[in-house]
Enzyme design. Structure first.
Site, PDB file in Angstrom:
ATOM      1  N   PHE A 137      21.447  39.114  72.550  1.00  0.00           N
ATOM      2  CA  PHE A 137      20.559  37.899  72.664  1.00  0.00           C
ATOM      3  C   PHE A 137      21.104  37.101  73.990  1.00  0.00           C
ATOM      4  O   PHE A 137      22.568  36.753  73.885  1.00  0.00           O
ATOM      5  CB  PHE A 137      20.765  37.126  71.304  1.00  0.00           C
ATOM      6  CG  PHE A 137      19.637  35.864  71.430  1.00  0.00           C
ATOM      7  CD1 PHE A 137      18.166  35.803  71.566  1.00  0.00           C
ATOM      8  CD2 PHE A 137      20.051  34.737  71.672  1.00  0.00           C
ATOM      9  CE1 PHE A 137      17.536  35.091  71.743  1.00  0.00           C
ATOM     10  CE2 PHE A 137      19.286  33.478  71.978  1.00  0.00           C
ATOM     11  CZ  PHE A 137      18.112  33.855  71.929  1.00  0.00           C
ATOM     12  N   ASP A 222      28.176  36.727  78.209  1.00  0.00           N
ATOM     13  CA  ASP A 222      27.641  35.560  77.771  1.00  0.00           C
ATOM     14  C   ASP A 222      28.118  34.862  76.626  1.00  0.00           C
ATOM     15  O   ASP A 222      28.241  35.560  75.576  1.00  0.00           O
ATOM     16  CB  ASP A 222      25.982  36.326  77.371  1.00  0.00           C
ATOM     17  CG  ASP A 222      25.127  35.023  76.686  1.00  0.00           C
ATOM     18  OD1 ASP A 222      25.909  34.357  76.193  1.00  0.00           O
ATOM     19  OD2 ASP A 222      24.296  35.194  76.552  1.00  0.00           O
ATOM     20  N   LYS A 251      25.808  25.692  74.256  1.00  0.00           N
ATOM     21  CA  LYS A 251      25.769  25.543  72.993  1.00  0.00           C
ATOM     22  C   LYS A 251      27.070  24.538  72.747  1.00  0.00           C
ATOM     23  O   LYS A 251      26.770  23.200  72.831  1.00  0.00           O
ATOM     24  CB  LYS A 251      26.161  26.729  71.999  1.00  0.00           C
ATOM     25  CG  LYS A 251      24.751  27.576  72.001  1.00  0.00           C
ATOM     26  CD  LYS A 251      24.659  28.282  70.858  1.00  0.00           C
ATOM     27  CE  LYS A 251      23.009  28.893  70.578  1.00  0.00           C
ATOM     28  NZ  LYS A 251      22.960  30.283  71.118  1.00  0.00           N
TER      29      LYS A 251
HETATM   30  C1  PLP Z   1      21.786  30.598  71.992  1.00  0.00           C
HETATM   31  C2  PLP Z   1      22.236  31.627  72.884  1.00  0.00           C
HETATM   32  C3  PLP Z   1      21.469  31.774  74.104  1.00  0.00           C
HETATM   33  C4  PLP Z   1      20.228  30.950  74.392  1.00  0.00           C
HETATM   34  O1  PLP Z   1      20.701  29.552  74.838  1.00  0.00           O
HETATM   35  P1  PLP Z   1      19.482  28.335  74.822  1.00  0.00           P
HETATM   36  O2  PLP Z   1      20.390  27.115  75.045  1.00  0.00           O
HETATM   37  O3  PLP Z   1      18.781  28.432  73.548  1.00  0.00           O
HETATM   38  O4  PLP Z   1      18.773  28.706  75.913  1.00  0.00           O
HETATM   39  C5  PLP Z   1      21.791  32.911  74.932  1.00  0.00           C
HETATM   40  N1  PLP Z   1      22.970  33.668  74.626  1.00  0.00           N
HETATM   41  C6  PLP Z   1      23.659  33.422  73.578  1.00  0.00           C
HETATM   42  C7  PLP Z   1      24.582  34.515  73.104  1.00  0.00           C
HETATM   43  C8  PLP Z   1      22.992  32.480  72.521  1.00  0.00           C
HETATM   44  O5  PLP Z   1      23.858  32.701  71.233  1.00  0.00           O
END
Ligand code: PLP
Length: 374
Positions: A137, A222, A251
């Site tokens: 994701f 990521d 986050k």
């Molecule tokens: C939450 C998340 C995102 C997206 O972050 P947003 O602030 O919602 O755009 C991208 N990559 C990972 C691994 C995430 O957990």
């Protein structure tokens, strides 16, 4: 103004979320209170954001102090909190350069654009392939849902950007068979979060690093969910001894205030030269002041606590499972822990949560991500 309730959501909000019936109005540490004053333990943590709890005094202080000084300059100027935060981030990680933005998707957008631009600057236009992984994701913008490993997220939004290939996670053979001179970047989460808390194997990450080096492709981690202490290290790559070329963080970085960053080396950063990319709010002084306070709090003692609580949670979940036999697997790093339900309960995570909430002595609100996991 008329009093707002959960019903108001259905009247005035785009229906892309389906929030709980209670509306939290205040929070402190692990607790929130709803409109009637009922207290709850918040097991959702703002989806991996409120790592230091609600309304932490150090964060309130950082925000209030900055709020009285300077809110916004835009990138016509730089500002002290942004520069200091960048100094902290580069001091604590492999990175030498930082780009600030406001959300995880934006940080990944910057990382993917940078990888394309770097390949364009140093090689040729054919080197544009991005490799990513099923159940990964990376956000909800068009580029990041394209890179994400769930085809459902792209349904109805086509055409999407091209040049993206998805492979099975932790599959070294598939990676070796696909990665070539045409690849400009590989993007992955060191522990897949929303996809079901699936840690990368060390062998896999080493193999990705090796293949990227062989074919001059950039390795993007990521760490939007795994970063800022969640796994017991400041960033998850520090568990594996594998260093990426680009890292994205968001986050927990702001502890609840929107802020994100893309970290990289001086050499790679050169490709985002003046005028190539930007963000109006990126590096906002309020956001950076709060993130500075978050990083200062995320020290060795706090990281040590994460590891201790990991052991406790695994031990107690294992004990519960011996009694009830509901989990096929209990896994994860630090406080990013996933419990995979046995086949017979597949798809019933929501039901498990709702039942436990109504039977629990304490009221709490909880969150599950992938359908099979709680
Ligand atoms: C939450 C998340 C995102 C997206 O972050 P947003 O602030 O919602 O755009 C991208 N990559 C990972 C691994 C995430 O957990």
């Amino acid at each position: 103004m008329k009093k707002v309730t959960r019903k108001t959501f259905d009247e005035v909000m785009v229906p892309n979320y389906n929030p709980q019936t209670i509306i939290p109005v205040s929070g402190k540490g692990a607790y929130v209170w709803d409109q009637t004053g009922q207290k709850y333990i918040d097991f959702t943590s703002g989806i991996a954001v409120n790592a230091l709890g609600h309304c932490h005094p150090a964060l309130i202080d950082a925000l209030e102090t900055q709020a009285k000084k300077l809110w916004h300059t835009g990138n016509i100027f730089t500002n002290e909190p942004a520069l200091e935060l960048a100094q902290l981030l580069t001091g604590l990680t492999f990175a030498e350069k930082v780009f600030f933005c406001n959300s995880g998707a934006e940080a990944n957008e910057a990382a993917l654009k940078l990888a394309r631009k770097y390949a364009h600057d140093h090689y040729n236009h054919k080197k544009h392939q991005i490799i990513s992984f099923y159940s990964g994701f990376h956000g909800k913008s068009l580029f990041t849902v394209t890179v994400g490993g769930k085809p459902e997220s792209r349904r109805g939004f086509k055409p999407v950007p091209g040049g993206v290939v998805h492979l099975p996670f932790n599959d070294i053979d598939a990676l070796k068979a696909t990665l070539s001179e045409k690849t400009c970047a590989v993007i992955l989460e060191p522990v897949q979060g929303a996809g079901g808390v699936i840690p990368a194997t060390a062998d896999f990450l080493h193999a990705v690093r090796h293949a990227c080096d062989q074919h001059n492709a950039l390795m993007i981690f990521d760490e939007i969910q795994t970063g800022v202490g969640r796994t017991g290290k400041l960033y998850a790559y520090m568990h594996y001894g594998v260093v990426p070329d680009i890292l994205t963080t968001a986050k927990a970085l702001g502890g609840g205030f929107p802020v994100a960053a893309m970290l990289t080396t001086t050499e790679i950063a050169k490709s985002l030269h003046f005028g190539t990319h930007g963000s109006t709010y990126g590096g906002n002084p309020l956001a950076c002041a709060v993130a500075k306070a978050v990083l200062k709090m995320t020290d060795a003692a706090l990281l040590n606590q994460v590891s201790k609580r990991h052991k406790f949670l695994i031990q107690e979940l294992t004990r519960l499972n011996k009694k009830y036999h509901v989990f096929k697997d209990i896994r994860g790093l630090g406080l990013l822990i996933g419990c995979e339900l046995n086949e017979q309960y597949a798809g019933k995570a929501r039901f498990f949560l709702q039942t436990s909430i109504t039977q629990c002595r304490y009221r709490y609100i909880a969150y599950y991500s992938a359908t099979h996991y709680i």
